[in-house]
Every structure is written in C-alpha cells, then in structure tokens.
Design an enzyme around this catalytic site. Structure first.
Site, PDB file in Angstrom:
ATOM      1  N   ASP A  36       0.835  -1.204   0.000  1.00 43.15           N
ATOM      2  CA  ASP A  36       0.000   0.000   0.000  1.00 43.15           C
ATOM      3  C   ASP A  36       0.870   1.255   0.000  1.00 43.15           C
ATOM      4  OD1 ASP A  36      -2.312   1.459   0.002  1.00 43.15           O
ATOM      5  OD2 ASP A  36      -2.793   1.115   2.113  1.00 43.15           O
ATOM      6  N   ASN A  84     -10.653  -2.530  -6.283  1.00 46.15           N
ATOM      7  CA  ASN A  84      -9.803  -1.571  -7.001  1.00 46.15           C
ATOM      8  C   ASN A  84     -10.369  -1.171  -8.371  1.00 46.15           C
ATOM      9  OD1 ASN A  84      -6.653  -2.927  -5.714  1.00 46.15           O
ATOM     10  ND2 ASN A  84      -7.858  -1.189  -4.992  1.00 46.15           N
TER      11      ASN A  84
HETATM   12  C1  FPP Z   1      -1.790   0.132  -3.435  1.00 53.37           C
HETATM   13  O1  FPP Z   1      -1.344   1.463  -3.396  1.00 53.37           O
HETATM   14  C2  FPP Z   1      -1.270  -0.543  -4.625  1.00 53.37           C
HETATM   15  C3  FPP Z   1      -2.037  -1.105  -5.611  1.00 53.37           C
HETATM   16  C4  FPP Z   1      -3.498  -1.138  -5.569  1.00 53.37           C
HETATM   17  C5  FPP Z   1      -1.441  -1.721  -6.802  1.00 53.37           C
HETATM   18  C6  FPP Z   1      -0.205  -2.473  -6.516  1.00 53.37           C
HETATM   19  C7  FPP Z   1       0.297  -3.096  -7.722  1.00 53.37           C
HETATM   20  C8  FPP Z   1       1.600  -3.201  -8.025  1.00 53.37           C
HETATM   21  C9  FPP Z   1       2.672  -2.664  -7.173  1.00 53.37           C
HETATM   22  C10 FPP Z   1       2.034  -3.903  -9.266  1.00 53.37           C
HETATM   23  C11 FPP Z   1       1.392  -5.224  -9.512  1.00 53.37           C
HETATM   24  C12 FPP Z   1       2.246  -5.987 -10.413  1.00 53.37           C
HETATM   25  C13 FPP Z   1       2.038  -7.243 -10.845  1.00 53.37           C
HETATM   26  C14 FPP Z   1       3.140  -7.924 -11.545  1.00 53.37           C
HETATM   27  C15 FPP Z   1       0.771  -7.967 -10.658  1.00 53.37           C
HETATM   28  P1  FPP Z   1      -2.401   2.639  -3.549  1.00 53.37           P
HETATM   29  O2  FPP Z   1      -2.483   3.019  -4.982  1.00 53.37           O
HETATM   30  O3  FPP Z   1      -3.695   2.218  -2.933  1.00 53.37           O
HETATM   31  O4  FPP Z   1      -1.718   3.758  -2.734  1.00 53.37           O
HETATM   32  P2  FPP Z   1      -2.460   4.934  -1.924  1.00 53.37           P
HETATM   33  O5  FPP Z   1      -3.187   4.273  -0.781  1.00 53.37           O
HETATM   34  O6  FPP Z   1      -1.322   5.780  -1.473  1.00 53.37           O
HETATM   35  O7  FPP Z   1      -3.376   5.626  -2.866  1.00 53.37           O
END
Ligand code: FPP
Length: 257
Positions: A36, A84
């Site tokens: 996260d 998401n």
């Molecule tokens: C959460 O941070 C992250 C995600 C929802 C996506 C994570 C995905 C990856 C790192 C790559 C996946 C790769 C593969 C190979 C499947 P957020 O966007 O919710 O952060 P925030 O809470 O600060 O908004």
C-alpha cells in the site's frame, strides 16, 4: 536455485540480538503483503499515481529476491483487489499492464531462481493481455520447485468465501459430499489458496492498519506487522525487520505456553 544466504547475510547480528533475522530457525513459511501507499508515494513527489505503481514493481523485485534468499516458501502479494475497479479507468488500465511488463523483465530471473508463479483471484473481467501474461508466467514456471510467488489479482476474500460455499453446496446437491463432511479442511480445499499453507506473517505498508478484504479466512492465526513506509520504498532491510519481529513473537494458537 540461488540460495546464497550465508554470503548475502554474513553481516547479520548474532542470535538473540533484537531486530536481526535468525537464519537458522523459524523463517515464516508463507508471507503475505498488502502493498500500500503507491499513490501517496507518487503524490509526495508531484508525480502521477501510476508512477508509484511503476516504482512499486521495483519493490516487488527486491522483496521477491529477499524472500527467496531467506527460504520463505510462499510470498503472496496483494496486487489488485475486487474493489480496485472503482479507481479511475486510466489507473486501472495502467495496473493491468504491469503483469505484462513484469513478465518481460522478471521472468528470466524467476526461472533462474526456480520460483513458481501462481495467482489467486478471478480472471473474469481482466483484460486479455493481463490474462495472457498471467498464463505465460504460470506456464513457464509450472515445473519450478522453489519459492511460490503468488499474486492476488482481482482478489476479494469475501467473494472467495462465497464461491467456496457455493462450490461445497453444489457438491452436497450432487450427492458427492455430505453436509457433515463440510469441515475446515474441506472448506480450505474450496478456496483459491487450497494448495498453500496459511500465511504466517502479514505485512502492510503505508501506515494503514486494516485487512481490506484480504485472505480473511487464511489470516486467522497470522502474525501482523505494519510499517509507515510506502510500498515503493519497501526494501530488503525492512523485510528482514518484519521477519525478525515475527521471530520474536510467541504463537500460541489459543493455547498457553
Ligand atoms: C496500493 O497502493 C497498490 C495497488 C493497488 C497496486 C499495486 C500493484 C503493483 C505494485 C504492481 C502489480 C504488479 C504485478 C506484476 C501484478 P495505492 O495506490 O492504494 O496507494 P495509496 O493508498 O497511497 O493511494
């Protein structure tokens, strides 16, 4: 298989020293991570949110290497939840391309490390290029016998549980399963994670302290470790810190010591 643990961790402090990993014992078999903070990481730098996801891929590479070197058997990473989809469509499209990029850059090393890629979650609704990349990952690594790198992709724990109930009900209706044969074991077998041990350790980055519909059944007895560090900044040292904290915990499973 690459297991140069002694070389990599030759600087590890002696046993019993708080904060250091004891390589010889009690490495969690299964570590699950809620990655996260990508968006906030990017925002803090005046970058678009997707830049955080791109940087987050580098953290995946670092942690995969660290987990493999330590001898973790399963590393599950929460890459995309069923919730998401509510994000802006350009961000969703960007995340859905990441498995394709990851495949291109990481597959050779994963094969070299004898890592097997698995996924949990539903393929329904995923774009075809994402599904193709996932299939290729799984196919090319299916005979590997080392660490399992398990991506939770389009995964939601409540819907997984509902699907498990439906599948058990189907079997009862067909007469292939008796009502009284619905046990924790048969229920486990109906989950996406049927082939995996339960996570021993859950890590969540970015300071949020919640499960967000992640492996609710499977995490029943997991130890939890939280850090304020945003996922793109997560590294091997922090991973080892989490493992060292896990090694200090006393897991009683409701019993007494
Ligand atoms: C959460 O941070 C992250 C995600 C929802 C996506 C994570 C995905 C990856 C790192 C790559 C996946 C790769 C593969 C190979 C499947 P957020 O966007 O919710 O952060 P925030 O809470 O600060 O908004």
């Amino acid at each position: 298989m690459i297991h140069k643990v002694s070389r990599l961790f030759s600087g590890v402090k002696p046993r019993g020293d708080k904060g250091s990993v004891e390589l010889s014992r009690n490495i969690p078999r299964h570590v699950a991570i809620i990655m996260d903070g990508n968006g906030r990481w990017a925002k803090k730098r005046g970058l678009p949110r997707v830049a955080g996801h791109r940087e987050g891929m580098k953290a995946i590479r670092r942690v995969t290497r660290a987990a493999d070197e330590l001898g973790v058997e399963v590393l599950t990473l929460y890459a995309f939840s069923t919730e998401n989809w509510k994000r802006p469509s350009d961000e969703v499209s960007y995340i859905m391309k990441l498995p394709v990029d990851f495949l291109e850059t990481e597959l050779p090393e994963l094969i070299q490390r004898n890592v097997r890629v698995m996924t949990i979650g539903s393929e329904e609704g995923l774009p075809s290029h994402t599904v193709e990349a996932v299939h290729k990952f799984k196919n090319e690594t299916r005979h590997n016998t080392g660490m399992i790198l398990n991506f939770a992709l389009n995964y939601g724990s409540r819907s997984e549980i509902v699907q498990a109930v439906q599948s058990l009900m189907d079997q009862v209706e067909k007469g292939t399963l008796k009502r009284d044969d619905i046990t924790e074991e048969t229920f486990n077998q109906a989950l996406f994670t049927c082939a995996l041990p339960d996570p021993d350790l859950l890590i969540r980055t970015s300071g949020e302290i919640r499960l967000s519909n992640f492996m609710l059944w499977q995490l029943a007895y997991a130890e939890m470790w939280f850090t304020d560090v945003m996922w793109p900044d997560f590294n091997e040292a922090l991973f080892k810190e989490a493992i060292a904290a896990y090694q200090q915990r006393s897991r009683r499973y409701g019993s007494v010591e």
